[in-house]
Motif scaffolding. Structure first.
Motif, PDB file in Angstrom:
ATOM      1  N   VAL A   1       0.829  -1.198   0.000  1.00 23.90           N
ATOM      2  CA  VAL A   1       0.000   0.000   0.000  1.00 23.90           C
ATOM      3  C   VAL A   1       0.865   1.251   0.000  1.00 23.90           C
ATOM      4  O   VAL A   1       2.007   1.235   0.449  1.00 23.90           O
ATOM      5  CB  VAL A   1      -0.947   0.039   1.229  1.00 23.90           C
ATOM      6  CG1 VAL A   1      -1.935  -1.097   1.196  1.00 23.90           C
ATOM      7  CG2 VAL A   1      -0.179   0.022   2.522  1.00 23.90           C
ATOM      8  N   ALA A   2       0.293   2.320  -0.514  1.00 26.14           N
ATOM      9  CA  ALA A   2       0.881   3.647  -0.388  1.00 26.14           C
ATOM     10  C   ALA A   2       0.226   4.270   0.838  1.00 26.14           C
ATOM     11  O   ALA A   2      -1.006   4.336   0.926  1.00 26.14           O
ATOM     12  CB  ALA A   2       0.603   4.476  -1.628  1.00 26.14           C
ATOM     13  N   ILE A   3       1.033   4.665   1.795  1.00 24.20           N
ATOM     14  CA  ILE A   3       0.504   5.128   3.078  1.00 24.20           C
ATOM     15  C   ILE A   3       1.384   6.251   3.611  1.00 24.20           C
ATOM     16  O   ILE A   3       2.583   6.319   3.300  1.00 24.20           O
ATOM     17  CB  ILE A   3       0.423   3.939   4.066  1.00 24.20           C
ATOM     18  CG1 ILE A   3      -0.417   4.251   5.280  1.00 24.20           C
ATOM     19  CG2 ILE A   3       1.793   3.452   4.447  1.00 24.20           C
ATOM     20  CD1 ILE A   3      -0.774   3.034   6.107  1.00 24.20           C
ATOM     21  N   ASP A   4       0.786   7.129   4.381  1.00 27.82           N
ATOM     22  CA  ASP A   4       1.522   8.216   5.005  1.00 27.82           C
ATOM     23  C   ASP A   4       2.462   7.638   6.059  1.00 27.82           C
ATOM     24  O   ASP A   4       2.126   6.669   6.742  1.00 27.82           O
ATOM     25  CB  ASP A   4       0.548   9.209   5.643  1.00 27.82           C
ATOM     26  CG  ASP A   4       1.236  10.449   6.146  1.00 27.82           C
ATOM     27  OD1 ASP A   4       2.229  10.877   5.528  1.00 27.82           O
ATOM     28  OD2 ASP A   4       0.789  10.999   7.179  1.00 27.82           O
ATOM     29  N   VAL A   5       3.629   8.216   6.202  1.00 24.54           N
ATOM     30  CA  VAL A   5       4.643   7.713   7.124  1.00 24.54           C
ATOM     31  C   VAL A   5       4.144   7.704   8.565  1.00 24.54           C
ATOM     32  O   VAL A   5       4.456   6.797   9.334  1.00 24.54           O
ATOM     33  CB  VAL A   5       5.916   8.584   7.025  1.00 24.54           C
ATOM     34  CG1 VAL A   5       6.931   8.172   8.051  1.00 24.54           C
ATOM     35  CG2 VAL A   5       6.500   8.495   5.651  1.00 24.54           C
ATOM     36  N   ARG A   6       3.322   8.684   8.919  1.00 23.58           N
ATOM     37  CA  ARG A   6       2.886   8.808  10.308  1.00 23.58           C
ATOM     38  C   ARG A   6       1.792   7.828  10.696  1.00 23.58           C
ATOM     39  O   ARG A   6       1.491   7.664  11.861  1.00 23.58           O
ATOM     40  CB  ARG A   6       2.401  10.233  10.559  1.00 23.58           C
ATOM     41  CG  ARG A   6       3.537  11.246  10.406  1.00 23.58           C
ATOM     42  CD  ARG A   6       3.007  12.633  10.354  1.00 23.58           C
ATOM     43  NE  ARG A   6       2.312  12.823   9.065  1.00 23.58           N
ATOM     44  CZ  ARG A   6       1.743  13.937   8.684  1.00 23.58           C
ATOM     45  NH1 ARG A   6       1.760  14.982   9.470  1.00 23.58           N
ATOM     46  NH2 ARG A   6       1.155  14.030   7.515  1.00 23.58           N
ATOM     47  N   SER A   7       1.205   7.118   9.715  1.00 25.73           N
ATOM     48  CA  SER A   7       0.152   6.154  10.005  1.00 25.73           C
ATOM     49  C   SER A   7       0.744   4.850  10.500  1.00 25.73           C
ATOM     50  O   SER A   7       1.845   4.469  10.128  1.00 25.73           O
ATOM     51  CB  SER A   7      -0.676   5.867   8.752  1.00 25.73           C
ATOM     52  OG  SER A   7      -1.297   7.025   8.298  1.00 25.73           O
ATOM     53  N   ARG A   8      -0.025   4.139  11.308  1.00 25.29           N
ATOM     54  CA  ARG A   8       0.439   2.839  11.779  1.00 25.29           C
ATOM     55  C   ARG A   8       0.269   1.797  10.682  1.00 25.29           C
ATOM     56  O   ARG A   8      -0.324   2.068   9.640  1.00 25.29           O
ATOM     57  CB  ARG A   8      -0.294   2.432  13.048  1.00 25.29           C
ATOM     58  CG  ARG A   8      -1.801   2.491  12.915  1.00 25.29           C
ATOM     59  CD  ARG A   8      -2.477   1.961  14.137  1.00 25.29           C
ATOM     60  NE  ARG A   8      -2.796   3.018  15.068  1.00 25.29           N
ATOM     61  CZ  ARG A   8      -3.525   2.841  16.140  1.00 25.29           C
ATOM     62  NH1 ARG A   8      -4.006   1.668  16.425  1.00 25.29           N
ATOM     63  NH2 ARG A   8      -3.789   3.820  16.949  1.00 25.29           N
ATOM     64  N   ARG A   9       0.760   0.596  10.937  1.00 26.21           N
ATOM     65  CA  ARG A   9       0.772  -0.452   9.910  1.00 26.21           C
ATOM     66  C   ARG A   9      -0.632  -0.782   9.417  1.00 26.21           C
ATOM     67  O   ARG A   9      -0.855  -0.985   8.233  1.00 26.21           O
ATOM     68  CB  ARG A   9       1.432  -1.715  10.477  1.00 26.21           C
ATOM     69  CG  ARG A   9       1.518  -2.834   9.458  1.00 26.21           C
ATOM     70  CD  ARG A   9       2.031  -4.094  10.070  1.00 26.21           C
ATOM     71  NE  ARG A   9       1.000  -4.680  10.912  1.00 26.21           N
ATOM     72  CZ  ARG A   9       1.141  -5.781  11.619  1.00 26.21           C
ATOM     73  NH1 ARG A   9       2.285  -6.411  11.614  1.00 26.21           N
ATOM     74  NH2 ARG A   9       0.156  -6.250  12.349  1.00 26.21           N
ATOM     75  N   GLU A  10      -1.587  -0.846  10.306  1.00 20.42           N
ATOM     76  CA  GLU A  10      -2.959  -1.180   9.929  1.00 20.42           C
ATOM     77  C   GLU A  10      -3.807   0.068   9.696  1.00 20.42           C
ATOM     78  O   GLU A  10      -5.021  -0.005   9.614  1.00 20.42           O
ATOM     79  CB  GLU A  10      -3.619  -2.039  11.017  1.00 20.42           C
ATOM     80  CG  GLU A  10      -2.856  -3.300  11.355  1.00 20.42           C
ATOM     81  CD  GLU A  10      -2.647  -4.213  10.165  1.00 20.42           C
ATOM     82  OE1 GLU A  10      -3.502  -4.261   9.269  1.00 20.42           O
ATOM     83  OE2 GLU A  10      -1.599  -4.877  10.142  1.00 20.42           O
ATOM     84  N   GLY A  11      -3.152   1.213   9.588  1.00 21.99           N
ATOM     85  CA  GLY A  11      -3.867   2.466   9.420  1.00 21.99           C
ATOM     86  C   GLY A  11      -4.477   2.630   8.043  1.00 21.99           C
ATOM     87  O   GLY A  11      -4.422   1.750   7.185  1.00 21.99           O
ATOM     88  N   ARG A  12      -5.060   3.792   7.844  1.00 21.95           N
ATOM     89  CA  ARG A  12      -5.734   4.081   6.571  1.00 21.95           C
ATOM     90  C   ARG A  12      -4.709   4.337   5.480  1.00 21.95           C
ATOM     91  O   ARG A  12      -3.840   5.208   5.606  1.00 21.95           O
ATOM     92  CB  ARG A  12      -6.623   5.301   6.766  1.00 21.95           C
ATOM     93  CG  ARG A  12      -7.487   5.594   5.591  1.00 21.95           C
ATOM     94  CD  ARG A  12      -8.478   6.659   5.933  1.00 21.95           C
ATOM     95  NE  ARG A  12      -9.331   6.882   4.785  1.00 21.95           N
ATOM     96  CZ  ARG A  12     -10.098   7.927   4.641  1.00 21.95           C
ATOM     97  NH1 ARG A  12     -10.135   8.849   5.584  1.00 21.95           N
ATOM     98  NH2 ARG A  12     -10.842   8.063   3.579  1.00 21.95           N
TER      99      ARG A  12
END
Length: 94
Positions: free
Chosen positions: A20-31
């Motif tokens: 997934v492409a995810i924001d660095v500040r999000s946790r592993r199971e985050g949005r």
């Protein structure tokens, strides 16, 4: 900053990972911003949405080491001539 990283799903002892492409500040199971592929370590299968991955890499997203290794096994970086070797060598030297 955006990263391409793994997000765990599946059941106990049968993990499947989404790339997934995810924001660095999000946790592993985050949005996540977008799902761009998956990796099944048990069956050793990989699927990657190439246009989506290229889009995020062009915008400055950085793959984690694990995602980099998965994509390099599928020869993703050789096909599209994208090089992250400079940064990987710097990390290994320090």
């Amino acid at each position: 900053m955006v990263k391409l990283r793994l997000k765990r799903c599946g059941r106990k002892q049968r993990a499947i990972y989404r790339i997934v492409a995810i924001d660095v500040r999000s946790r592993r199971e985050g949005r996540d911003l977008q799902k761009v592929g998956f990796y099944d370590p048990i069956k050793n299968q990989t699927y990657s949405n190439v246009p989506a991955i290229l889009y995020f890499l062009e915008k400055g997203a950085q793959p984690t080491e694990t995602v980099y290794d998965i994509l390099s096994k599928t020869e993703f970086f050789k096909e599209f001539r994208i090089s992250f070797d400079k940064k990987r060598k710097e990390k290994q030297e320090s």
